[in-house]
Design an enzyme around this catalytic site. Sequence first.
Site, PDB file in Angstrom:
ATOM      1  N   TYR A 164       0.839  -1.194   0.000  1.00 13.06           N
ATOM      2  CA  TYR A 164       0.000   0.000   0.000  1.00 13.06           C
ATOM      3  C   TYR A 164       0.877   1.247   0.000  1.00 13.06           C
ATOM      4  CZ  TYR A 164      -4.194  -2.670   1.348  1.00 13.06           C
ATOM      5  OH  TYR A 164      -5.256  -3.531   1.375  1.00 13.06           O
ATOM      6  N   TYR A 200      -2.238  -8.998   0.043  1.00 14.43           N
ATOM      7  CA  TYR A 200      -1.294  -8.418   0.993  1.00 14.43           C
ATOM      8  C   TYR A 200      -0.704  -9.527   1.859  1.00 14.43           C
ATOM      9  CZ  TYR A 200      -0.065  -6.044   5.390  1.00 14.43           C
ATOM     10  OH  TYR A 200       0.568  -5.607   6.522  1.00 14.43           O
ATOM     11  N   ARG A 221      -3.565 -12.108   2.812  1.00 11.18           N
ATOM     12  CA  ARG A 221      -4.940 -11.784   2.475  1.00 11.18           C
ATOM     13  C   ARG A 221      -5.142 -11.981   0.980  1.00 11.18           C
ATOM     14  NH1 ARG A 221      -7.941  -7.022   4.086  1.00 11.18           N
ATOM     15  NH2 ARG A 221      -9.414  -8.730   3.960  1.00 11.18           N
ATOM     16  N   HIS A 224      -7.850  -7.484  -2.524  1.00 10.32           N
ATOM     17  CA  HIS A 224      -9.083  -6.847  -2.049  1.00 10.32           C
ATOM     18  C   HIS A 224      -8.987  -5.341  -2.220  1.00 10.32           C
ATOM     19  CE1 HIS A 224      -6.257  -6.827   1.328  1.00 10.32           C
ATOM     20  NE2 HIS A 224      -6.838  -5.701   1.693  1.00 10.32           N
ATOM     21  N   HIS A 226     -10.521  -1.783  -0.330  1.00  9.94           N
ATOM     22  CA  HIS A 226     -11.230  -1.232   0.837  1.00  9.94           C
ATOM     23  C   HIS A 226     -12.103  -0.046   0.438  1.00  9.94           C
ATOM     24  CE1 HIS A 226      -8.573  -3.094   3.956  1.00  9.94           C
ATOM     25  NE2 HIS A 226      -7.715  -3.101   2.955  1.00  9.94           N
TER      26      HIS A 226
END
Length: 311
Positions: A164, A200, A221, A224, A226
């Site tokens: 990120y 992630y 993870r 995805h 958010h």
Amino acid sequence: MSVKVFDTQEVQDLLKAAANIGADSGNARLQQIVHRLLGDLFEAIDDLDITPDEVWAGVNYLNKLGQDGEAALLAAGIGLEKYLDVRLDAADKAAGTDGGTPRTIEGPLYVAGAPLREGVSRIDINEDADAGPLVIRGKVTDTDGKPVANAIVECWHANSKGFYSHFDPTGAQSSFNLRGAVKSGPDGAYAFHTLMPVGYGCPPQGATQQLLNGLGRHGNRPAHVHFFVTSAAHRKLTTQFNIEGDPLIWDDFAYATREELIPAVVEKTGGAALGLKDDAYKDIEFNVTLTPLVQGKDNQIVSRPRAAATA
Ligand code: DHB
Ligand code: FE
């Protein structure tokens, strides 16, 4: 050393003294919570015969957790953040305030301050050779199906390395790469032009992964995206969708996957006309239903420390 001391007067007095129960100074709620949590810990030490070595390993672990700045990551990984969602879901059901798009965890990687655009925002600022173009679009409606105009739709997601922006250890991303905010149009429509994320993984040398290793768990993870969706007359929605087909969809270390949050990924062409980097692109329609305020109030605002930056 199978001794039991928890129920003795000495230990119960010690607990009350440590939490300062009944004092006329300090924060009574904090005293109550510390008394209970410390009591549960003391009792577990008794019940499981947790050794001094194990206690000091735990204390030292907290030091590493803080040094690594990973307490909020750990909260996701041990299911604490999911547990809060389970409770919020149950509270909504009990109060009849359920309905709308399901919530799922915020995670620790939001950054406040993304530039707000009207209707559509291109959020892939940095090149990413390994990521193909992705359009995320949908409509914001209320529980009656009416469009919600002027909702603020914020999204954030990882790049093709699973990093990120703002938290990228490689320093490869500028602030707000793959993070955006758009205002929904009169028909409730919003869109982001971006690049496909991958899943992630926890920092391999960090405290969270260290604990997961000890538990025999992975720290990954599925891919995805958010979302926060806010609107003046509705409750804030905190959610995510997963990228359909990711092998970890039902094996998320943060337990955020929900059946209703796996929209179809559709292959499309015509990306060139949209200004995307390739003509072939992936399209995800993610429609969002917001629930009304409760007695005029948004009871979904969670106060927690969050990163912020200026674009
Ligand atoms: C974590 C990372 C995420 O990207 C996320 O969405 C939730 C949790 C974490 O590292 O705990
Ligand atoms: Fe995430």
